[in-house]
Design a protein around this motif. Structure first.
Motif, mmCIF file in Angstrom:
data_model
loop_
_atom_site.group_PDB
_atom_site.id
_atom_site.type_symbol
_atom_site.label_atom_id
_atom_site.label_comp_id
_atom_site.label_asym_id
_atom_site.label_seq_id
_atom_site.Cartn_x
_atom_site.Cartn_y
_atom_site.Cartn_z
ATOM 1 N N LEU A 129 15.459 -1.051 11.130
ATOM 2 C CA LEU A 129 14.528 0.011 10.770
ATOM 3 C C LEU A 129 13.577 -0.496 9.687
ATOM 4 C CD1 LEU A 129 17.072 2.971 10.497
ATOM 5 C CD2 LEU A 129 15.445 2.549 12.369
ATOM 6 N N SER A 130 12.290 -0.217 9.838
ATOM 7 C CA SER A 130 11.323 -0.551 8.790
ATOM 8 C C SER A 130 11.564 0.404 7.635
ATOM 9 C CB SER A 130 9.901 -0.388 9.304
ATOM 10 O OG SER A 130 9.645 -1.320 10.314
ATOM 11 N N LYS A 131 11.576 -0.139 6.425
ATOM 12 C CA LYS A 131 11.907 0.691 5.275
ATOM 13 C C LYS A 131 11.066 0.322 4.060
ATOM 14 C CE LYS A 131 15.571 -2.401 3.792
ATOM 15 N NZ LYS A 131 14.791 -3.519 4.263
ATOM 16 N N THR A 132 10.955 1.278 3.169
ATOM 17 C CA THR A 132 10.402 1.071 1.844
ATOM 18 C C THR A 132 11.039 2.116 0.956
ATOM 19 O OG1 THR A 132 8.377 0.607 0.595
ATOM 20 C CG2 THR A 132 8.345 2.552 2.025
ATOM 21 N N GLY A 133 10.741 2.035 -0.338
ATOM 22 C CA GLY A 133 11.283 2.996 -1.282
ATOM 23 C C GLY A 133 10.220 3.406 -2.278
ATOM 24 N N ALA A 134 10.645 3.997 -3.375
ATOM 25 C CA ALA A 134 9.700 4.504 -4.368
ATOM 26 C C ALA A 134 8.791 3.396 -4.891
ATOM 27 C CB ALA A 134 10.459 5.175 -5.513
ATOM 28 N N ILE A 135 9.346 2.236 -5.183
ATOM 29 C CA ILE A 135 8.531 1.141 -5.709
ATOM 30 C C ILE A 135 7.519 0.675 -4.661
ATOM 31 C CG2 ILE A 135 8.556 -1.246 -6.539
ATOM 32 C CD1 ILE A 135 11.280 -0.593 -7.833
ATOM 33 N N GLY A 136 7.966 0.502 -3.437
ATOM 34 C CA GLY A 136 7.057 0.088 -2.369
ATOM 35 C C GLY A 136 5.940 1.092 -2.148
ATOM 36 N N LEU A 137 6.258 2.371 -2.272
ATOM 37 C CA LEU A 137 5.239 3.408 -2.112
ATOM 38 C C LEU A 137 4.218 3.357 -3.241
ATOM 39 C CD1 LEU A 137 7.578 6.279 -0.959
ATOM 40 C CD2 LEU A 137 5.841 5.146 0.434
ATOM 41 N N LEU A 138 4.692 3.113 -4.461
ATOM 42 C CA LEU A 138 3.768 3.005 -5.591
ATOM 43 C C LEU A 138 2.880 1.768 -5.461
ATOM 44 C CD1 LEU A 138 6.105 4.139 -8.504
ATOM 45 C CD2 LEU A 138 4.169 5.404 -7.525
ATOM 46 N N ILE A 139 3.439 0.669 -4.973
ATOM 47 C CA ILE A 139 2.638 -0.537 -4.743
ATOM 48 C C ILE A 139 1.545 -0.234 -3.722
ATOM 49 C CG2 ILE A 139 2.654 -2.863 -3.719
ATOM 50 C CD1 ILE A 139 5.488 -3.187 -4.934
ATOM 51 N N ARG A 140 1.924 0.401 -2.625
ATOM 52 C CA ARG A 140 0.941 0.735 -1.596
ATOM 53 C C ARG A 140 -0.142 1.671 -2.141
ATOM 54 N NH1 ARG A 140 1.955 3.429 4.389
ATOM 55 N NH2 ARG A 140 -0.252 3.821 4.786
ATOM 56 N N ALA A 141 0.273 2.659 -2.950
ATOM 57 C CA ALA A 141 -0.695 3.583 -3.534
ATOM 58 C C ALA A 141 -1.684 2.841 -4.438
ATOM 59 C CB ALA A 141 0.029 4.683 -4.307
ATOM 60 N N LYS A 142 -1.199 1.868 -5.162
ATOM 61 C CA LYS A 142 -2.093 1.058 -6.013
ATOM 62 C C LYS A 142 -3.043 0.240 -5.133
ATOM 63 C CE LYS A 142 -3.496 -2.079 -9.079
ATOM 64 N NZ LYS A 142 -3.375 -2.801 -10.184
ATOM 65 N N GLN A 143 -2.497 -0.419 -4.108
ATOM 66 C CA GLN A 143 -3.315 -1.252 -3.235
ATOM 67 C C GLN A 143 -4.390 -0.452 -2.507
ATOM 68 O OE1 GLN A 143 -0.065 -2.949 -0.971
ATOM 69 N NE2 GLN A 143 -0.073 -4.835 -2.188
ATOM 70 N N GLU A 144 -4.082 0.804 -2.188
ATOM 71 C CA GLU A 144 -5.035 1.642 -1.458
ATOM 72 C C GLU A 144 -5.925 2.480 -2.385
ATOM 73 O OE1 GLU A 144 -3.309 3.739 1.871
ATOM 74 O OE2 GLU A 144 -2.150 1.978 2.476
ATOM 75 N N GLY A 145 -5.774 2.274 -3.697
ATOM 76 C CA GLY A 145 -6.655 2.931 -4.651
ATOM 77 C C GLY A 145 -6.292 4.354 -5.038
ATOM 78 N N TYR A 146 -5.076 4.789 -4.745
ATOM 79 C CA TYR A 146 -4.673 6.147 -5.105
ATOM 80 C C TYR A 146 -4.147 6.240 -6.531
ATOM 81 C CZ TYR A 146 -5.224 6.993 -0.149
ATOM 82 O OH TYR A 146 -5.741 7.089 1.116
ATOM 83 N N ILE A 147 -3.724 5.112 -7.094
ATOM 84 C CA ILE A 147 -3.380 5.035 -8.519
ATOM 85 C C ILE A 147 -4.084 3.808 -9.080
ATOM 86 C CG2 ILE A 147 -1.168 6.250 -8.343
ATOM 87 C CD1 ILE A 147 0.270 3.575 -8.404
ATOM 88 N N ASP A 148 -4.460 3.886 -10.348
ATOM 89 C CA ASP A 148 -5.211 2.793 -10.963
ATOM 90 C C ASP A 148 -4.326 1.634 -11.395
ATOM 91 O OD1 ASP A 148 -7.701 4.095 -10.683
ATOM 92 O OD2 ASP A 148 -7.317 5.247 -12.517
ATOM 93 N N LEU A 149 -3.221 1.946 -12.074
ATOM 94 C CA LEU A 149 -2.323 0.918 -12.586
ATOM 95 C C LEU A 149 -0.896 1.220 -12.161
ATOM 96 C CD1 LEU A 149 -3.691 0.541 -16.225
ATOM 97 C CD2 LEU A 149 -3.906 -1.133 -14.364
#
Length: 169
Positions: free
Chosen positions: A115-135
């Protein structure tokens, strides 16, 4: 993206840092099994995530589903808690595109079922990469201190290095 299934811990940790909305932003819809609903909303009343997840369900971007493969569920419950076992069972049954898990045992089991998986940290990384969070660093620090999330120091540094924030203070 298609079906996204979340476990309890990811919902609670993101809600604790006021970032549950990232799930809607990144995926539009998230499905949780009945056991996760019970853990977060019913048993977790008054704690981080309970009200947020209930409101997200009312808004229609979180849905609750029941598992049907009871034999698989019983097998998985030998090693995992109810929520994790139902998350993996539901993900297999409905061929989820992504499973949101933070606990090591559940992640290892998800790997066994490919199963493809991620967690809270992976989601925050993605949000940063996609510009939804600055830092990312302030989000990780809030996750640690407000969210009660545990992260190994080496992983913390590698994650910040991966998003070019290793030297940020």
């Amino acid at each position: 993206m298609g079906l996204i299934v979340s476990d309890t811990s990811t919902l609670i940790h993101l809600a604790a840092i006021d970032r549950l909305n990232l799930l809607e932003t990144l995926f539009r819809r998230v499905t949780i099994p009945l056991a996760v609903w019970r853990e977060v909303v019913e048993q977790g009343q008054g704690r981080a995530g309970a009200l947020e997840v209930e409101r997200a369900r009312q808004a229609g971007w979180i849905s609750v589903a029941e598992v049907t493969n009871l034999a698989l569920l019983r097998l998985l419950k030998r090693d995992l808690d109810d929520g994790e076992a139902e998350v993996i069972t539901l993900s297999i049954e409905q061929e989820a595109d992504l499973v949101l898990l933070d606990e090591a045992d559940a992640r290892e089991t998800a790997d066994l079922y490919e199963l493809s998986k991620t967690g809270a940290i992976g989601l925050l990384i993605r949000a940063k990469q996609e510009g939804y969070i600055d830092l990312l660093k302030p989000e990780l620090d809030r996750l640690l201190h407000q969210g009660g999330f545990w992260i190994e120091e080496g992983l913390y540094r590698r994650v910040l290095d991966a998003v070019d924030e290793a030297d940020e203070s």
